[in-house]
Write a protein that holds these residues in place. Structure first.
Motif, PDB file in Angstrom:
ATOM      1  N   ASN A 541      -6.705  -6.248   5.749  1.00  0.00           N
ATOM      2  CA  ASN A 541      -7.312  -5.807   7.319  1.00  0.00           C
ATOM      3  C   ASN A 541      -8.173  -4.789   7.629  1.00  0.00           C
ATOM      4  OD1 ASN A 541      -5.869  -8.186   8.171  1.00  0.00           O
ATOM      5  ND2 ASN A 541      -3.731  -7.985   8.293  1.00  0.00           N
ATOM      6  N   VAL A 542      -9.043  -4.747   8.362  1.00  0.00           N
ATOM      7  CA  VAL A 542      -9.216  -3.424   8.871  1.00  0.00           C
ATOM      8  C   VAL A 542      -9.278  -3.175  10.696  1.00  0.00           C
ATOM      9  CG1 VAL A 542     -11.637  -2.222   8.798  1.00  0.00           C
ATOM     10  CG2 VAL A 542     -11.125  -3.609   6.970  1.00  0.00           C
ATOM     11  N   SER A 543      -8.132  -1.902  10.924  1.00  0.00           N
ATOM     12  CA  SER A 543      -8.245  -1.684  11.899  1.00  0.00           C
ATOM     13  C   SER A 543      -9.652  -1.068  12.568  1.00  0.00           C
ATOM     14  CB  SER A 543      -7.353  -1.050  12.123  1.00  0.00           C
ATOM     15  OG  SER A 543      -5.989  -1.233  11.585  1.00  0.00           O
ATOM     16  N   VAL A 544      -9.678  -0.968  13.687  1.00  0.00           N
ATOM     17  CA  VAL A 544     -10.434  -0.751  14.431  1.00  0.00           C
ATOM     18  C   VAL A 544      -9.999   0.085  15.169  1.00  0.00           C
ATOM     19  CG1 VAL A 544     -12.692  -0.840  15.811  1.00  0.00           C
ATOM     20  CG2 VAL A 544     -12.650  -2.776  14.804  1.00  0.00           C
ATOM     21  N   THR A 545     -11.147   2.121  14.820  1.00  0.00           N
ATOM     22  CA  THR A 545     -10.218   2.989  15.872  1.00  0.00           C
ATOM     23  C   THR A 545     -11.763   2.958  16.907  1.00  0.00           C
ATOM     24  OG1 THR A 545     -10.888   4.790  14.446  1.00  0.00           O
ATOM     25  CG2 THR A 545      -8.682   3.883  14.496  1.00  0.00           C
ATOM     26  N   GLU A 546     -11.605   4.460  17.877  1.00  0.00           N
ATOM     27  CA  GLU A 546     -12.031   4.471  18.752  1.00  0.00           C
ATOM     28  C   GLU A 546     -13.360   5.912  18.109  1.00  0.00           C
ATOM     29  OE1 GLU A 546     -10.613   7.281  21.713  1.00  0.00           O
ATOM     30  OE2 GLU A 546      -9.527   5.409  23.088  1.00  0.00           O
ATOM     31  N   THR A 547     -12.814   6.003  16.639  1.00  0.00           N
ATOM     32  CA  THR A 547     -14.307   6.544  15.822  1.00  0.00           C
ATOM     33  C   THR A 547     -14.795   6.063  14.574  1.00  0.00           C
ATOM     34  OG1 THR A 547     -12.568   7.698  15.080  1.00  0.00           O
ATOM     35  CG2 THR A 547     -13.357   8.800  16.855  1.00  0.00           C
ATOM     36  N   LEU A 549     -14.395   2.874  11.488  1.00  0.00           N
ATOM     37  CA  LEU A 549     -13.259   1.588  10.915  1.00  0.00           C
ATOM     38  C   LEU A 549     -12.392   2.099  10.005  1.00  0.00           C
ATOM     39  CD1 LEU A 549     -16.113  -0.488  10.246  1.00  0.00           C
ATOM     40  CD2 LEU A 549     -14.274  -1.296  12.393  1.00  0.00           C
ATOM     41  N   ILE A 550     -10.611   1.935   9.674  1.00  0.00           N
ATOM     42  CA  ILE A 550      -9.984   2.018   8.995  1.00  0.00           C
ATOM     43  C   ILE A 550      -9.128   1.065   8.577  1.00  0.00           C
ATOM     44  CG2 ILE A 550      -7.122   3.649   8.411  1.00  0.00           C
ATOM     45  CD1 ILE A 550      -7.812   5.253  10.853  1.00  0.00           C
ATOM     46  N   ALA A 551      -9.034   1.219   6.550  1.00  0.00           N
ATOM     47  CA  ALA A 551      -8.673   0.129   6.126  1.00  0.00           C
ATOM     48  C   ALA A 551      -7.017   0.008   5.765  1.00  0.00           C
ATOM     49  CB  ALA A 551      -9.191   0.169   4.375  1.00  0.00           C
ATOM     50  N   ASP A 552      -6.235  -1.067   6.056  1.00  0.00           N
ATOM     51  CA  ASP A 552      -5.599  -1.285   6.403  1.00  0.00           C
ATOM     52  C   ASP A 552      -4.202  -0.590   5.068  1.00  0.00           C
ATOM     53  OD1 ASP A 552      -5.309  -1.589   8.614  1.00  0.00           O
ATOM     54  OD2 ASP A 552      -4.531  -3.530   8.523  1.00  0.00           O
ATOM     55  N   ARG A 553      -4.937  -1.419   4.358  1.00  0.00           N
ATOM     56  CA  ARG A 553      -3.978  -0.770   2.542  1.00  0.00           C
ATOM     57  C   ARG A 553      -4.510   0.294   2.661  1.00  0.00           C
ATOM     58  NH1 ARG A 553      -5.904  -3.510  -2.913  1.00  0.00           N
ATOM     59  NH2 ARG A 553      -6.239  -5.317  -1.159  1.00  0.00           N
ATOM     60  N   ASN A 554      -3.475   0.911   2.049  1.00  0.00           N
ATOM     61  CA  ASN A 554      -3.004   2.341   2.012  1.00  0.00           C
ATOM     62  C   ASN A 554      -1.469   2.608   0.896  1.00  0.00           C
ATOM     63  OD1 ASN A 554      -3.579   5.109   1.796  1.00  0.00           O
ATOM     64  ND2 ASN A 554      -2.156   5.477   3.584  1.00  0.00           N
ATOM     65  N   LEU A 555      -2.059   2.906  -0.301  1.00  0.00           N
ATOM     66  CA  LEU A 555      -1.507   1.903  -1.846  1.00  0.00           C
ATOM     67  C   LEU A 555      -2.026   3.173  -2.976  1.00  0.00           C
ATOM     68  CD1 LEU A 555      -0.175  -1.934  -2.833  1.00  0.00           C
ATOM     69  CD2 LEU A 555       0.943  -0.120  -1.606  1.00  0.00           C
ATOM     70  N   THR A 556      -1.056   3.932  -3.191  1.00  0.00           N
ATOM     71  CA  THR A 556      -1.736   4.687  -4.523  1.00  0.00           C
ATOM     72  C   THR A 556      -2.356   3.748  -5.729  1.00  0.00           C
ATOM     73  OG1 THR A 556       0.449   6.019  -3.836  1.00  0.00           O
ATOM     74  CG2 THR A 556      -0.671   6.811  -6.620  1.00  0.00           C
ATOM     75  N   GLY A 557      -3.461   4.869  -6.449  1.00  0.00           N
ATOM     76  CA  GLY A 557      -4.418   3.577  -6.792  1.00  0.00           C
ATOM     77  C   GLY A 557      -5.784   3.143  -6.588  1.00  0.00           C
ATOM     78  N   THR A 558      -5.578   2.834  -5.070  1.00  0.00           N
ATOM     79  CA  THR A 558      -6.747   2.371  -4.257  1.00  0.00           C
ATOM     80  C   THR A 558      -7.763   2.604  -4.853  1.00  0.00           C
ATOM     81  OG1 THR A 558      -4.470   1.381  -3.361  1.00  0.00           O
ATOM     82  CG2 THR A 558      -6.837   0.966  -2.258  1.00  0.00           C
ATOM     83  N   THR A 559      -8.653   2.279  -4.685  1.00  0.00           N
ATOM     84  CA  THR A 559     -10.251   2.851  -4.658  1.00  0.00           C
ATOM     85  C   THR A 559     -10.522   1.840  -3.188  1.00  0.00           C
ATOM     86  OG1 THR A 559     -10.848   1.005  -5.989  1.00  0.00           O
ATOM     87  CG2 THR A 559     -10.265   3.278  -6.820  1.00  0.00           C
ATOM     88  N   TYR A 560     -11.713   1.991  -2.841  1.00  0.00           N
ATOM     89  CA  TYR A 560     -13.024   1.649  -1.871  1.00  0.00           C
ATOM     90  C   TYR A 560     -13.739   1.589  -1.603  1.00  0.00           C
ATOM     91  CZ  TYR A 560      -8.172   3.238   0.271  1.00  0.00           C
ATOM     92  OH  TYR A 560      -6.940   2.859   0.657  1.00  0.00           O
ATOM     93  N   GLN A 561     -14.756   0.823  -1.358  1.00  0.00           N
ATOM     94  CA  GLN A 561     -16.249   1.009  -1.094  1.00  0.00           C
ATOM     95  C   GLN A 561     -16.445  -0.498   0.257  1.00  0.00           C
ATOM     96  OE1 GLN A 561     -19.419   1.700  -3.004  1.00  0.00           O
ATOM     97  NE2 GLN A 561     -19.416   1.470  -1.100  1.00  0.00           N
ATOM     98  N   TRP A 562     -17.266   0.974   1.350  1.00  0.00           N
ATOM     99  CA  TRP A 562     -17.507   0.307   2.365  1.00  0.00           C
ATOM    100  C   TRP A 562     -18.508  -0.728   2.454  1.00  0.00           C
ATOM    101  CZ3 TRP A 562     -14.347  -0.115   6.119  1.00  0.00           C
ATOM    102  CH2 TRP A 562     -13.243  -0.159   6.743  1.00  0.00           C
TER     103      TRP A 562
END
Length: 683
Positions: A541-547, A549-562
């Motif tokens: 899941n991805v949460s939408v904030t006022e400023t 987008l934030i990926a809900d997964r926050n485990l150690t070792g996680t990489t992200y690519q938007w």
């Protein structure tokens, strides 16, 4: 012992002025025994006096100790088979051996050098009408703890006496033998050379403490003996000269008196004096030895051990051979039915004393089985077990080692084919020689069966970033096993657990093979394993904030690519952080990877113009708790509704929980203005 009657004594006294002749017929036979006293003091006695019709008087001699003397039967000395084999007498061994040897006697217990040794040296001799000669020596060579019986023939027999023996006879004989043990790995050679000069220098009468002997011959024997020892190239020659005076009576098979010593300036110096005697009251002293270690003979199914009597001062003996058998012979040979170690006890008694004197000694006697005739070995051929021992008279009883060595009914043959795989042994008995073989494993050809149990569902642990599946192997009749865990990992061998690193559904397959069969059999078993993520540790899941987008997964070792959903899901350069702030309105998603667990979120709409007006905290679902239908507290442009239970399973896509079980649910609202998640309770 030969006895002389009173009448014979009278007749001999009458003929005492006549010369006597001593023939081979008077010489002792093998097994004939004599009581011999060893003199304690003979200082001042002249044993060299001699002549025709001479009277010798040594009646003042006194006994220090007594023993039994005589020769043994060479058939029981332990070297018959070795001698026959060395001469290739395979079918006429008995006749050849008996033609060559009539007497035997133990010469020495032997000696040891480093890791080598020579023991049980036995002289083999022959008597015939012309003389008595040493013709062969038997010995046991020990090389690196391995004992080997050997025989060495005299290439020139050593003649001790010539018969018939008459006054004034004189002759010189030689003897020679050579022994080389280098071919056995023992760096040792031995050479013996003898020169023996015998002179019958007197006749007459002789008196000893035992009695008067009216007709005797006196023999002087001079022996020059050269022994050469070569060990590791070191040559050690030893030459000795001994003088022996011996008095022979036709009524006795060995000298009735013998003085041994040496000459110094033509003067005889005696060292030992022995004479035939009656039993005296001396303290009994038990002692014995035995000739080569008895070895089990599969043909006779026995082992013969000859014993050497070294006791002194006794007139009766009892042997306990340690196998339940006894004997009263002075120098017996005993037949053992089985190999093993036996505690042999000799007890001697002197009954000549007013209060009898007794003594005992016990020694271990080892009977070996160098030919492995009584082997307890088991041979496995396919799924059949066979006892290696096959002597006549052998019985068999197979036992189940996995069942407390319980006997298996009806399995009394030399070979046994089990119905089931397991460990088996055999009780083997040959004429009372019983033993139990080692337990031997055998695998019976039965079709392999694959089966295991495992939980169908396990939950992902966010802290360890894994899910452990416990495995219980219930397979049967297999020799090899392998696993395919459905996540790219495999294993050959037993497994009790497997670790999955990502949630998902996996096909876990086990394969077992029975290679004991001529055509190996195999079987497989597959079970589906579901790794859930009820705590949304691996959420996409991805949460939408006022400023942004934030990926809900926050485990150690996680990489992200938007990525840009409106531009073919192309990756947005540099946007590899947990949060992403778009610079333009559009639809975006995130590719998340945690230790190989990769997934892509849904595309989420984000409007740059609305980022300052959307506040998801102001939106609520009601009623909460609810009996079914849910409503929003404010109006939104709803794009998607997702309701999950606590196991992370999607249960509804509408704002309605009617028909659902009571419990806690999570409702995710995705709208054009943004998205949010709320917890609700169904009553």
């Amino acid at each position: 012992m030969k006895k002389i009657t009173f009448l014979s004594a009278v007749m001999l006294a009458i003929a005492s002025n006549a010369q006597v002749t001593y023939t081979s017929a008077e010489f002792a036979g093998a097994g004939e025994e004599f009581t011999v006293s060893k003199a304690s003091s003979f200082t001042g006695m002249n044993f060299a006096t001699t002549g025709a019709n001479h009277n010798w008087n040594y009646s003042t001699l006194s006994a220090d100790s007594q023993s039994t003397a005589g020769w043994q039967n060479p058939n029981g000395a332990g070297y018959k088979l070795s001698w026959c084999l060395s001469h290739l007498y395979l079918f006429n061994c008995n006749s050849q051996f008996n033609n060559n040897f009539t007497h035997s006697t133990l010469m020495s217990d032997g000696f040891e050098l480093m890791n080598y040794g020579v023991s049980n040296i036995v002289e083999h001799s022959r008597v015939n009408a012309s003389g008595f000669a040493n013709r062969m020596r038997g010995l046991t060579a020990t090389v690196n703890n391995i004992s080997i019986p050997l025989t060495v023939d005299y290439d020139d027999p050593d003649e001790l006496y010539q018969f018939p023996m008459n006054y004034n006879d004189t002759y010189t004989t030689t003897g020679h033998l050579s022994m080389d043990l280098n071919n056995l790995g023992m760096p040792f050679t031995y050479t013996l050379a003898t020169e023996r000069t015998n002179t019958v220098q007197g006749w007459g009468s002789l008196t000893t403490p035992m009695r008067n002997f009216p007709n005797v011959l006196k023999l002087k024997s001079k022996l020059v003996k050269t022994e050469t020892y070569v060990y590791n190239g070191i040559n050690i020659p030893i030459t000795t000269t001994t003088i022996s005076y011996q008095w022979f009576s036709p009524d006795y098979g060995m000298p009735v008196l013998q003085a041994d010593g040496f000459e110094l300036f033509n003067l005889f110096v005696p060292l030992t004096v022995t004479y035939l005697d009656e039993q005296l009251c001396l303290t009994a002293d038990a002692n014995f030895a035995y000739l080569p270690v008895g070895n089990y003979d599969p043909d006779s199914q026995s082992a013969t051990v000859p014993f050497v009597n070294l006791a002194a001062n006794y007139d009766s003996v009892v042997w306990d051979f340690g196998d339940g058998e006894t004997a009263t012979e002075a120098t017996p040979s005993h037949v053992y039915d089985c190999p093993g170690t036996y505690q042999v006890t000799m007890t001697v008694t002197n009954n000549a004393c007013a209060t009898t004197s007794s003594d005992s000694v016990t020694l271990p006697v080892i009977v070996t089985d160098t030919q492995n005739a009584l082997t307890l070995g088991i041979t496995v051929t396919g799924d059949t077990l066979t006892a290696d021992r096959s002597l006549p008279g052998t019985t068999y009883q197979w036992v189940d080692c996995d069942n407390g060595n319980a006997t298996i009914d009806g399995e009394t043959n030399q070979s046994f084919t089990p119905a089931l795989s397991g460990n088996y042994a055999c009780i083997i008995n040959t004429n009372g020689c019983e033993g139990l073989s080692v337990c031997t494993a055998v695998t019976v050809c039965v079709a392999a069966t694959a089966q295991f149990t495992a939980p169908a569902t396990v939950d992902y642990d966010g802290e360890s970033q894994s899910a452990v599946v416990l495995l219980n192997n219930n397979s049967a009749n297999y020799s090899d096993i392998s696993w395919d865990f459905g996540d790219g990992e495999t294993l050959s061998g037993e497994a009790s657990a497997h670790v999955y690193h990502c949630p998902g559904v996996y096909q876990l397959t086990m394969t077992v093979v029975n290679n004991a069969c001529a055509a190996p059999t195999s079987d497989t078993f597959t079970q589906e394993i579901t790794v859930t993520d009820t705590l949304q540790a691996m959420t996409l899941n991805v949460s939408v904030t006022e400023t942004g987008l934030i990926a809900d997964r926050n485990l150690t070792g996680t990489t992200y690519q938007w990525i840009d959903c409106d531009n073919g899901n192309i990756g947005i350069g540099g946007e590899t952080n947990h949060a992403f702030t778009p610079t333009a309105s559009g639809n975006y998603a995130c590719v998340l990877n945690t230790n190989g667990c990769e997934g892509i979120s849904d595309c989420v709409a984000f409007s740059v113009l609305q980022t300052n007006t959307f506040n998801n905290a102001s939106f609520e679902l009601y009623p909460n708790p609810t009996n079914g239908e849910l409503k929003l507290s404010q109006n939104l442009t709803i794009k998607r509704v997702e309701i999950y239970n606590t196991l992370g399973m999607l249960v509804s896509k509408e704002l309605n929980l009617s028909g659902k079980a009571a419990g806690v649910y999570f409702v995710k609202i995705t709208a054009g203005e943004g998205s949010f998640i709320r917890k609700v309770i169904k009553q």
